[in-house]
Design a protein around this motif. Structure first.
Motif, PDB file in Angstrom:
ATOM      1  N   ALA A 155       0.834  -1.205   0.000  1.00 55.00           N
ATOM      2  CA  ALA A 155       0.000   0.000   0.000  1.00 55.00           C
ATOM      3  C   ALA A 155       0.870   1.257   0.000  1.00 55.00           C
ATOM      4  O   ALA A 155       0.561   2.246  -0.672  1.00 55.00           O
ATOM      5  N   ALA A 156       1.981   1.210   0.748  1.00 51.30           N
ATOM      6  CA  ALA A 156       2.890   2.359   0.792  1.00 51.30           C
ATOM      7  C   ALA A 156       3.514   2.608  -0.581  1.00 51.30           C
ATOM      8  O   ALA A 156       3.584   3.757  -1.051  1.00 51.30           O
ATOM      9  N   PHE A 157       3.954   1.548  -1.242  1.00 51.72           N
ATOM     10  CA  PHE A 157       4.544   1.701  -2.578  1.00 51.72           C
ATOM     11  C   PHE A 157       3.517   2.212  -3.583  1.00 51.72           C
ATOM     12  O   PHE A 157       3.842   3.024  -4.459  1.00 51.72           O
ATOM     13  N   VAL A 158       2.273   1.730  -3.461  1.00 53.06           N
ATOM     14  CA  VAL A 158       1.210   2.213  -4.354  1.00 53.06           C
ATOM     15  C   VAL A 158       1.012   3.713  -4.171  1.00 53.06           C
ATOM     16  O   VAL A 158       0.883   4.467  -5.134  1.00 53.06           O
ATOM     17  N   GLY A 159       0.984   4.141  -2.907  1.00 48.07           N
ATOM     18  CA  GLY A 159       0.821   5.562  -2.631  1.00 48.07           C
ATOM     19  C   GLY A 159       1.944   6.392  -3.236  1.00 48.07           C
ATOM     20  O   GLY A 159       1.713   7.436  -3.842  1.00 48.07           O
ATOM     21  N   ILE A 160       3.180   5.893  -3.100  1.00 46.50           N
ATOM     22  CA  ILE A 160       4.340   6.612  -3.634  1.00 46.50           C
ATOM     23  C   ILE A 160       4.257   6.722  -5.154  1.00 46.50           C
ATOM     24  O   ILE A 160       4.393   7.803  -5.731  1.00 46.50           O
ATOM     25  N   PHE A 286       9.394  12.292 -10.475  1.00 42.72           N
ATOM     26  CA  PHE A 286       9.236  11.263 -11.508  1.00 42.72           C
ATOM     27  C   PHE A 286      10.040  10.019 -11.154  1.00 42.72           C
ATOM     28  O   PHE A 286       9.550   8.886 -11.259  1.00 42.72           O
ATOM     29  N   LEU A 287      11.284  10.198 -10.735  1.00 48.71           N
ATOM     30  CA  LEU A 287      12.137   9.060 -10.414  1.00 48.71           C
ATOM     31  C   LEU A 287      11.623   8.293  -9.195  1.00 48.71           C
ATOM     32  O   LEU A 287      11.702   7.063  -9.143  1.00 48.71           O
ATOM     33  N   VAL A 288      11.091   9.024  -8.218  1.00 46.99           N
ATOM     34  CA  VAL A 288      10.512   8.354  -7.048  1.00 46.99           C
ATOM     35  C   VAL A 288       9.302   7.526  -7.456  1.00 46.99           C
ATOM     36  O   VAL A 288       9.113   6.393  -6.982  1.00 46.99           O
ATOM     37  N   GLY A 289       8.472   8.083  -8.345  1.00 48.51           N
ATOM     38  CA  GLY A 289       7.328   7.319  -8.837  1.00 48.51           C
ATOM     39  C   GLY A 289       7.762   6.088  -9.612  1.00 48.51           C
ATOM     40  O   GLY A 289       7.183   5.005  -9.473  1.00 48.51           O
ATOM     41  N   PHE A 290       8.795   6.230 -10.437  1.00 50.34           N
ATOM     42  CA  PHE A 290       9.355   5.106 -11.191  1.00 50.34           C
ATOM     43  C   PHE A 290       9.832   4.025 -10.218  1.00 50.34           C
ATOM     44  O   PHE A 290       9.552   2.827 -10.409  1.00 50.34           O
ATOM     45  N   PHE A 291      10.551   4.446  -9.172  1.00 47.56           N
ATOM     46  CA  PHE A 291      11.035   3.483  -8.183  1.00 47.56           C
ATOM     47  C   PHE A 291       9.878   2.796  -7.467  1.00 47.56           C
ATOM     48  O   PHE A 291       9.899   1.572  -7.243  1.00 47.56           O
ATOM     49  N   GLY A 292       8.857   3.565  -7.075  1.00 46.95           N
ATOM     50  CA  GLY A 292       7.717   2.977  -6.373  1.00 46.95           C
ATOM     51  C   GLY A 292       7.036   1.906  -7.198  1.00 46.95           C
ATOM     52  O   GLY A 292       6.689   0.835  -6.691  1.00 46.95           O
ATOM     53  N   ALA A 293       6.862   2.176  -8.500  1.00 46.63           N
ATOM     54  CA  ALA A 293       6.235   1.196  -9.387  1.00 46.63           C
ATOM     55  C   ALA A 293       7.106  -0.044  -9.537  1.00 46.63           C
ATOM     56  O   ALA A 293       6.630  -1.181  -9.474  1.00 46.63           O
ATOM     57  N   ALA A 294       8.402   0.172  -9.742  1.00 45.74           N
ATOM     58  CA  ALA A 294       9.308  -0.960  -9.933  1.00 45.74           C
ATOM     59  C   ALA A 294       9.431  -1.804  -8.665  1.00 45.74           C
ATOM     60  O   ALA A 294       9.419  -3.042  -8.721  1.00 45.74           O
ATOM     61  N   MET A 295       9.533  -1.145  -7.522  1.00 46.17           N
ATOM     62  CA  MET A 295       9.728  -1.888  -6.275  1.00 46.17           C
ATOM     63  C   MET A 295       8.461  -2.616  -5.848  1.00 46.17           C
ATOM     64  O   MET A 295       8.521  -3.729  -5.301  1.00 46.17           O
ATOM     65  N   SER A 296       7.296  -2.010  -6.088  1.00 45.97           N
ATOM     66  CA  SER A 296       6.047  -2.696  -5.744  1.00 45.97           C
ATOM     67  C   SER A 296       5.890  -3.962  -6.578  1.00 45.97           C
ATOM     68  O   SER A 296       5.416  -4.997  -6.092  1.00 45.97           O
ATOM     69  N   SER A 297       6.309  -3.898  -7.836  1.00 42.79           N
ATOM     70  CA  SER A 297       6.239  -5.064  -8.697  1.00 42.79           C
ATOM     71  C   SER A 297       7.198  -6.148  -8.213  1.00 42.79           C
ATOM     72  O   SER A 297       6.852  -7.337  -8.154  1.00 42.79           O
ATOM     73  N   LEU A 298       8.405  -5.747  -7.843  1.00 39.41           N
ATOM     74  CA  LEU A 298       9.396  -6.710  -7.343  1.00 39.41           C
ATOM     75  C   LEU A 298       8.886  -7.420  -6.092  1.00 39.41           C
ATOM     76  O   LEU A 298       8.875  -8.655  -6.016  1.00 39.41           O
ATOM     77  N   VAL A 299       8.460  -6.654  -5.105  1.00 43.98           N
ATOM     78  CA  VAL A 299       8.019  -7.248  -3.842  1.00 43.98           C
ATOM     79  C   VAL A 299       6.777  -8.114  -4.060  1.00 43.98           C
ATOM     80  O   VAL A 299       6.661  -9.205  -3.487  1.00 43.98           O
ATOM     81  N   GLY A 300       5.855  -7.664  -4.910  1.00 44.08           N
ATOM     82  CA  GLY A 300       4.649  -8.436  -5.175  1.00 44.08           C
ATOM     83  C   GLY A 300       4.945  -9.776  -5.812  1.00 44.08           C
ATOM     84  O   GLY A 300       4.370 -10.806  -5.438  1.00 44.08           O
ATOM     85  N   VAL A 301       5.870  -9.791  -6.774  1.00 45.40           N
ATOM     86  CA  VAL A 301       6.239 -11.056  -7.419  1.00 45.40           C
ATOM     87  C   VAL A 301       6.981 -11.964  -6.447  1.00 45.40           C
ATOM     88  O   VAL A 301       6.739 -13.169  -6.405  1.00 45.40           O
ATOM     89  N   TRP A 302       7.898 -11.396  -5.668  1.00 41.70           N
ATOM     90  CA  TRP A 302       8.650 -12.206  -4.702  1.00 41.70           C
ATOM     91  C   TRP A 302       7.682 -12.948  -3.771  1.00 41.70           C
ATOM     92  O   TRP A 302       7.985 -14.044  -3.327  1.00 41.70           O
TER      93      TRP A 302
END
Length: 420
Positions: A155-160, A286-302
């Motif tokens: 939820a935190a990553f989605v918000g970011i 923009f970069l923070v949003g890019f990171f939030g999207a990428a990291m949420s995907s990583l953690v979700g798949v893991w």
């Protein structure tokens, strides 16, 4: 009161609003990763707002498929892999090599995807080392059996990602008339692959099938949660649609108008242009949003795909459904987390992060026809109680999904053969 008891106390007919959004937001956030950002930014850079209609179509496709996966899980109490196995052994022969190869490619792509924005924000470490650190952080976050913590982290990553990317889109002052014109369906010359990739890639591939596993972890595991599941799924993909629209706006307003290259340097140049136009913090947003999207995907798949792998191994070994070894924290679950994390680190040293991300997107296209066709098969037979089987409109939409995804997969095969 335990988590399971609290979950079962939800009134399925009139659920409290704060309990509505759950696993759907996780599956949507997991599905929108670096590959989706790259594909959407590139689409915006090439065609402006012309492919906006694909975003809408893509969200509808994913709502239909995820609802089907969730409906099967709630109606039968079985996992998605149990449903696949009921169709015959061929599903295991397809799924086994796919999930192993996909995990290796995705692991490197996900780490590369997080490494790109982190390197731009903190250049003291390379993309490779930031990616490796992100993979290890993802491992630590999902290793133990704490679904509530995992849900809060997601939820935190989605918000970011949502606030940052939508904010970046708003400050570009997009042309509303151009945006509305993009809702008119058209296929540009030579742009069929972009159309299929954008519509098919919005919001995930293999992670869509993880929805049922997250429903089970949440405690939504009977037909009485059908209404709340559907609301959860729809809200999640509306949020996803807004996020992808924001990414398309950034691509159209900056990459298209400035003719920025569609590679890793080009993507990071977006941040530089934002800084120059709108102040020193716009690019960082923009970069923070890019990171939030990428990291949420990583953690979700893991977490989610590891649950799918654990269920796959448990089924092959004849373990009963829900066996501890196949759940969060079980040994088979942890095996796959290790597979996602450590072997792919070798590919990180190739030094082509965007190519890794796009390779993952290509590989994902081979799963979507399988999911669409098997879901349609399962949901039209006595494997599901009659009241929860597909209606006519569901079948029409799933057929359209299957045709689109088969076309995309066929195109990828042709391109691969031509390169040999």
């Amino acid at each position: 009161m335990t988590r399971d008891t609290a979950a079962r106390d939800v009134d399925a007919a009139n659920p409290p609003r704060w309990k509505i959004v759950g696993p759907g937001l996780i599956v949507a956030a997991t599905g929108v990763g670096a590959a989706d950002l790259v594909a959407t930014l590139i689409a915006g850079s090439k065609f402006g707002y012309g492919l906006l209609w694909c975003v809408v179509v893509g969200c509808i496709m994913k709502i239909v498929l995820v609802e089907g996966a969730g409906r099967y899980s709630l109606a039968t109490g079985r996992t998605m892999f149990e449903g696949w196995r009921s169709l015959g052994r061929w599903t295991s022969w397809y799924y086994a090599p796919y999930i192993v190869i996909w995990g290796f490619v995705y692991g490197s792509a996900a780490m590369a995807g997080t490494g790109l924005p982190l390197n731009a924000l903190f250049p003291a470490l390379s993309v490779t080392w930031w990616g490796i650190i992100s993979g290890l952080v993802g491992l630590a976050l999902v290793w133990f059996h704490h679904f509530e913590i995992f849900e809060k982290v997601m939820a935190a990553f989605v918000g970011i990602m949502f606030v940052a990317m939508v904010g970046a889109a708003i400050i570009t002052l997009p042309n509303l008339l151009d945006i509305l014109a993009g809702l008119k369906p058209w296929i540009p010359d030579g742009g069929l692959v972009n159309v299929l990739s954008l519509a098919g890639g919005v919001g995930g591939t293999i992670t869509l099938a993880a929805y049922g596993y997250w429903l089970r972890e949440k405690g939504w595991d009977t037909p009485r949660f059908m209404k709340v599941m559907r609301i959860d799924n729809t809200v999640a993909y509306v949020v996803t649609g807004i996020f992808v629209l924001a990414t398309l706006i950034v691509g159209a307003e900056l990459m298209h108008s400035m003719k920025i290259a569609s590679d890793d340097k080009g993507l990071l140049s977006v941040a530089d242009v934002l800084d120059q136009r709108y102040g020193p913090f716009a690019g960082k947003v923009f970069l923070v949003g890019f990171f939030g999207a990428a990291m949420s995907s990583l953690v979700g798949v893991w977490n989610g795909v590891s649950l799918m792998f654990a269920d796959f191994i448990g089924n092959l070994k004849g373990l009963p459904s829900g066996h501890p070894d196949t759940r969060t924290g079980g040994k088979y679950y942890r095996w796959y987390i290790l597979w996602l994390t450590f072997p792919p680190m070798l590919m990180m040293f190739l030094g082509k992060p965007v190519y890794l991300i796009l390779a993952y997107g290509v590989l994902g296209s081979f799963f979507m026809p399988f999911l669409a066709i098997t879901l349609m098969w399962i949901l039209n037979t006595d494997r599901v109680p009659r009241e929860w089987r597909n209606k006519a409109w569901s079948n029409v939409l799933m057929v359209l999904c299957a045709v689109a995804f088969v076309a995309l997969a066929a195109n990828e095969i042709v391109k691969a053969i031509q390169k040999l």
